[in-house]
Enzyme design. Structure first.
Site, PDB file in Angstrom:
ATOM      1  N   GLU A  39      -6.204 -10.577  -1.313  1.00  0.00           N
ATOM      2  CA  GLU A  39      -7.025 -10.319  -0.109  1.00  0.00           C
ATOM      3  C   GLU A  39      -8.503 -10.235  -0.474  1.00  0.00           C
ATOM      4  O   GLU A  39      -9.241  -9.401   0.069  1.00  0.00           O
ATOM      5  CB  GLU A  39      -6.575  -9.015   0.571  1.00  0.00           C
ATOM      6  CG  GLU A  39      -5.100  -8.991   0.941  1.00  0.00           C
ATOM      7  CD  GLU A  39      -4.672  -7.753   1.711  1.00  0.00           C
ATOM      8  OE1 GLU A  39      -5.536  -7.021   2.235  1.00  0.00           O
ATOM      9  OE2 GLU A  39      -3.451  -7.518   1.788  1.00  0.00           O
ATOM     10  N   HIS A  94     -10.390  -5.905  -2.299  1.00  0.00           N
ATOM     11  CA  HIS A  94     -11.462  -5.693  -1.319  1.00  0.00           C
ATOM     12  C   HIS A  94     -12.581  -4.988  -2.081  1.00  0.00           C
ATOM     13  O   HIS A  94     -12.484  -3.799  -2.374  1.00  0.00           O
ATOM     14  CB  HIS A  94     -10.960  -4.835  -0.154  1.00  0.00           C
ATOM     15  CG  HIS A  94      -9.883  -5.517   0.640  1.00  0.00           C
ATOM     16  ND1 HIS A  94     -10.114  -6.663   1.355  1.00  0.00           N
ATOM     17  CD2 HIS A  94      -8.574  -5.223   0.805  1.00  0.00           C
ATOM     18  CE1 HIS A  94      -8.989  -7.046   1.954  1.00  0.00           C
ATOM     19  NE2 HIS A  94      -8.038  -6.186   1.622  1.00  0.00           N
ATOM     20  N   GLU A 123       0.803  -1.240   0.000  1.00  0.00           N
ATOM     21  CA  GLU A 123       0.000   0.000   0.000  1.00  0.00           C
ATOM     22  C   GLU A 123       0.831   1.284   0.000  1.00  0.00           C
ATOM     23  O   GLU A 123       0.549   2.218   0.751  1.00  0.00           O
ATOM     24  CB  GLU A 123      -0.962   0.008   1.204  1.00  0.00           C
ATOM     25  CG  GLU A 123      -1.913  -1.160   1.212  1.00  0.00           C
ATOM     26  CD  GLU A 123      -2.938  -1.109   2.351  1.00  0.00           C
ATOM     27  OE1 GLU A 123      -2.831  -0.222   3.213  1.00  0.00           O
ATOM     28  OE2 GLU A 123      -3.820  -1.970   2.355  1.00  0.00           O
ATOM     29  N   ASN A 151       2.150  -5.135  -3.207  1.00  0.00           N
ATOM     30  CA  ASN A 151       0.737  -5.432  -2.935  1.00  0.00           C
ATOM     31  C   ASN A 151      -0.042  -4.146  -2.655  1.00  0.00           C
ATOM     32  O   ASN A 151       0.441  -3.285  -1.914  1.00  0.00           O
ATOM     33  CB  ASN A 151       0.670  -6.348  -1.693  1.00  0.00           C
ATOM     34  CG  ASN A 151      -0.678  -6.951  -1.425  1.00  0.00           C
ATOM     35  OD1 ASN A 151      -1.274  -7.577  -2.312  1.00  0.00           O
ATOM     36  ND2 ASN A 151      -1.186  -6.794  -0.207  1.00  0.00           N
ATOM     37  N   ASP A 155     -12.267 -10.119  -0.837  1.00  0.00           N
ATOM     38  CA  ASP A 155     -13.547 -10.198  -0.129  1.00  0.00           C
ATOM     39  C   ASP A 155     -14.508  -9.246  -0.846  1.00  0.00           C
ATOM     40  O   ASP A 155     -14.084  -8.280  -1.475  1.00  0.00           O
ATOM     41  CB  ASP A 155     -13.436  -9.932   1.389  1.00  0.00           C
ATOM     42  CG  ASP A 155     -12.681  -8.686   1.793  1.00  0.00           C
ATOM     43  OD1 ASP A 155     -12.452  -7.797   0.944  1.00  0.00           O
ATOM     44  OD2 ASP A 155     -12.322  -8.578   2.989  1.00  0.00           O
TER      45      ASP A 155
HETATM   46  C1  XIL Z   1      -6.364  -6.104   8.313  1.00  0.00           C
HETATM   47  C2  XIL Z   1      -6.695  -7.268   9.233  1.00  0.00           C
HETATM   48  O1  XIL Z   1      -7.629  -8.100   8.557  1.00  0.00           O
HETATM   49  C3  XIL Z   1      -7.262  -6.777  10.530  1.00  0.00           C
HETATM   50  O2  XIL Z   1      -7.394  -7.856  11.467  1.00  0.00           O
HETATM   51  C4  XIL Z   1      -6.365  -5.700  11.145  1.00  0.00           C
HETATM   52  O3  XIL Z   1      -6.995  -5.169  12.299  1.00  0.00           O
HETATM   53  C5  XIL Z   1      -6.086  -4.601  10.150  1.00  0.00           C
HETATM   54  O4  XIL Z   1      -5.538  -5.159   8.975  1.00  0.00           O
HETATM   55  N1  XIL Z   1      -5.007  -4.444   3.687  1.00  0.00           N
HETATM   56  C6  XIL Z   1      -4.011  -5.299   4.136  1.00  0.00           C
HETATM   57  C7  XIL Z   1      -4.285  -6.172   5.296  1.00  0.00           C
HETATM   58  O5  XIL Z   1      -2.967  -5.404   3.493  1.00  0.00           O
HETATM   59  O6  XIL Z   1      -3.137  -6.391   6.078  1.00  0.00           O
HETATM   60  C8  XIL Z   1      -5.377  -5.615   6.179  1.00  0.00           C
HETATM   61  O7  XIL Z   1      -5.669  -6.588   7.195  1.00  0.00           O
HETATM   62  C9  XIL Z   1      -6.597  -5.288   5.362  1.00  0.00           C
HETATM   63  C10 XIL Z   1      -6.272  -4.241   4.326  1.00  0.00           C
END
Ligand code: XIL
Length: 297
Positions: free
Chosen positions: A232, A205, A127, A169, A234
């Protein structure tokens, strides 16, 4: 095949989940994990605050739990994440300049070194690009150490674990847009100058829609000579959740260098989001989205 992992394997891909060390005692959770998934990512356990809570004092207990869970199940392990602006220990947040740069590079060296030879792919940098139309870097304490912090991190990771694939990422890169193009330009430059980078992770996401250029965006990165991974995934429930999951799955299968998909949790009750974005409900039952992914694989 009848599971996500076995079906993905038939297509030469892995199907993974982010997992939490604190849930490994839950039998429904571990049953779904070991039955359905062929890769694991630690949801929090390999982040900077978890692995180096005090400067120079490393803590790998929970990260090792995730690693061993994955390896004992024959799964790949994605390392996440060596450097990120969030979830830094307090001591790092209070550093700047060369002290922070040296601490960050030492962190990469020590953590990647601890897991040397065990990790399929590391999210070396997470990020680092800004949202919106600039296409530029996000402001952060790491960015303020100099624009070359990302390549320095990748070089240190390669030296510490030459076998791991090294990924960049990010999120909001779900199509061809200013942010993904900024990352694309960096990856192209790294490849041209011989900075070690092997893969780009697309967090994915997602809300109620999906950009029509999702697959084309993966393909343009693959065409630079890097692997791409959905890291990641969802998707908000209540829109077209099952269809969006299928669209992402088909996009990965259509891109030869898309090596696998990871969902960010197993059951809705395990998610960091409150909109039921995963493939299993809170009781561990398969949702329509699960069947949609399985059918698309
Ligand atoms: C999130 C986790 O799922 C949570 O448990 C934590 O509190 C915060 O981080 N992008 C990412 C992940 O790269 O590491 C993040 O994970 C979600 C967004």
């Amino acid at each position: 095949a009848t599971t996500l992992g076995a079906s993905a394997a038939e297509k030469g891909r892995y199907f993974g989940a982010a997992i939490a060390a604190g849930r490994l005692g839950d039998s429904t959770y571990t049953r779904l994990l070991t039955t359905e998934f062929t890769s694991v990512t630690p949801e929090n356990e390999m982040k900077w605050d978890a692995t180096e809570p005090q400067q120079g004092r490393f803590s790998f207990t929970n990260g090792d739990r995730i690693l061993n869970q994955g390896l004992s199940n024959g799964s790949k392990v994605r390392g996440h994440a060596l450097l990120w602006h969030a979830q830094q220990p307090g001591w790092a947040q209070s550093l700047s300049g060369s002290a922070l740069r040296n601490a960050a590079i030492n962190h990469v060296t020590q953590v990647a070194g601890h897991y040397k030879g065990k990790i399929y792919a590391w999210d070396v940098v997470n990020e680092a690009f800004a949202d919106g139309g600039s296409g530029g870097r996000r402001d952060s304490n790491l960015q303020r150490t100099g624009n070359d912090w990302i390549e320095a991190a990748f070089r240190a990771a390669r030296a510490a674990d030459p076998a791991a694939k090294l990924c960049y990422n990010d999120y909001n890169t779900d199509g061809i847009n200013a942010k993904s193009t900024g990352i694309y330009t960096m990856v192209r430059d790294f490849k041209a100058r011989g900075v070690p980078i092997d893969c780009v992770g697309f967090q994915s996401h997602l809300g109620t829609g999906i950009d029509s250029s999702y697959q084309a965006n993966l393909q343009r990165f693959a065409d630079l000579g890097v692997d791409v991974q959905i890291t990641e995934l969802d998707v908000q429930q209540g829109g077209n959740q099952a269809n969006i999951y299928a669209t992402v799955t088909r996009a990965c299968l259509a891109v030869a260098r898309c090596t696998g998909i990871t969902v960010w949790g197993i059951r809705d009750s395990d998610s960091w989001r409150d909109d039921n974005p995963l493939l299993f409900d809170g009781g561990g039952n398969k949702k329509a989205a699960y069947t949609s992914v399985l059918n698309a694989l």
